[in-house]
Scaffold this active site. Structure first.
Site, mmCIF file in Angstrom:
data_model
loop_
_atom_site.group_PDB
_atom_site.id
_atom_site.type_symbol
_atom_site.label_atom_id
_atom_site.label_comp_id
_atom_site.label_asym_id
_atom_site.label_seq_id
_atom_site.Cartn_x
_atom_site.Cartn_y
_atom_site.Cartn_z
ATOM 1 N N GLY A 86 0.820 -1.201 0.000
ATOM 2 C CA GLY A 86 0.000 0.000 0.000
ATOM 3 C C GLY A 86 0.859 1.258 0.000
ATOM 4 O O GLY A 86 1.973 1.289 -0.536
ATOM 5 N N SER A 87 0.360 2.294 0.629
ATOM 6 C CA SER A 87 0.987 3.608 0.512
ATOM 7 C C SER A 87 2.342 3.732 1.192
ATOM 8 O O SER A 87 3.056 4.710 0.951
ATOM 9 C CB SER A 87 0.044 4.680 1.058
#
Length: 356
Positions: A94-95
């Protein structure tokens, strides 16, 4: 007789684990499915490593009257209780991966820390495709014009969609993947005494793959242990240390046969100026009112840097990540890198950051 080995006396082992911190870490993720790892940034010592749900090792004692029934329950638990999610759990990052995308962008010389991009609610650079920013679902206004450093602070999806696509087209299909591998993803960390999986960093094949890779999605898989190792390297100036669990070993007569020594495995493939820009962005994640972890962490009197992550997946709600480190330079306490992963936990800023 095919072979023979004479018995030898066992040795006493002292681990690197800090008992109180280990208990606190286990308690912090109790009730969740996930993992948390704490690593000394300047040495590779693992100070705490927890996986949840946990289990009672006494169930494996055949003399335990409750063993048969309770052990069967553990072995057949759909939540895979015996899986050490810190070293064997494999997840999209993810981020948190945006740290690596930012590093690749800066090292490509196509971008500087002050390069800017308008962060709207949508990314529409691929014909017929429309990808959303996280602010849209939250009902927040568009983030607007952001420098690259501010893009990391704000975790702007369109900025990093753009970077993934641009690097793929201008630097080649393996460029961002190779940077991720240089950060230690997609390969074993070399920790001993516990089993670990390698994860996976695939090379994107299409523009769409590259867009997803820019924000840490797609087919990539990483372990929390791999992540804490590169976070520690960001903290210490770029050195990747081998994670270790053994402080020393002594014989029954008191002779020391092993003493912990930090083991350098390599360096992050980035310049000091790139590291400084990444640190600036990770600092703003915590200190800026627009930072994604400001609400969760701004009240602590500890200088820290971090990155939130919310990784979508096919098994339900997103996985919640938070990765960060302290920078206190205290003589009596080491600075630490900490990674928290909660399976299907939701938002990294709302679930993983408070645990961190």
């Amino acid at each position: 007789r095919i072979s023979q080995a004479d018995p030898v006396l066992s040795q006493s082992i002292t681990t690197t684990i800090n008992k109180d911190l280990q208990i606190q870490t286990q308690n912090a993720i109790s009730g969740f499915i996930g993992a948390a790892v704490v690593m000394e940034v300047d040495s590779g010592r693992i100070l705490a490593m927890a996986s949840s749900p946990s289990f009672d090792p006494n169930l494996f004692d055949p003399n335990n009257a409750n063993s048969e029934v309770l052990l069967d329950k553990v072995l057949n638990d759909k939540n895979q209780t015996l899986l050490n999610r810190a070293t064997q759990g494999q997840y999209p990052l993810g981020s948190v991966f945006k740290i690596i995308t930012m590093a690749a962008a800066l090292e490509s010389n196509l971008y500087t820390p002050d390069s800017s991009y308008y962060c709207g609610h949508y990314f529409e650079e691929l014909p017929g495709e429309r990808f959303e920013d996280w602010t849209l679902e939250k009902g927040y206004p568009e983030s607007g014009e952001l420098t690259l450093v501010e893009g990391l602070m704000r975790s702007c999806n369109p900025w990093f969609y753009h970077l993934g696509l641009d690097l793929f087209r201008k630097m080649g299909a393996t460029y961002l993947s190779d940077m991720a591998r240089g950060f230690g993803l997609g390969s074993a960390t070399g920790i001993e005494q516990v089993a670990e999986d390698t994860g996976l960093i695939p090379d994107p094949k299409t523009d769409g793959d590259a867009v997803q890779q820019g924000i840490g999605q797609g087919e990539m898989l990483v372990t929390p242990l791999q992540v804490v190792r590169f976070i520690a390297a960001i903290a210490n100036g770029g050195t990747l240390y081998r994670p270790q669990l053994i402080q020393n070993m002594t014989t029954s007569t008191g002779t020391t046969t092993f003493t912990f020594v930090p083991q350098v495995q390599g360096s992050l493939p980035v310049s000091p100026s790139t590291l400084e820009a990444i640190r600036e962005g990770m600092g703003l994640v915590v200190t800026s009112r627009r930072g994604t972890a400001h609400d969760a962490l701004s009240g602590l009197n500890i200088r820290m840097y971090g990155k939130t992550g919310t990784a979508t997946n096919s098994t339900g709600a997103p996985h919640a990540w938070f990765a960060g480190y302290t920078d206190m330079n205290k003589a009596d306490k080491p600075d630490i890198a900490v990674v928290v992963l909660i399976e299907n936990g939701g938002e990294g800023s709302e679930i993983a950051a408070p645990i961190f």
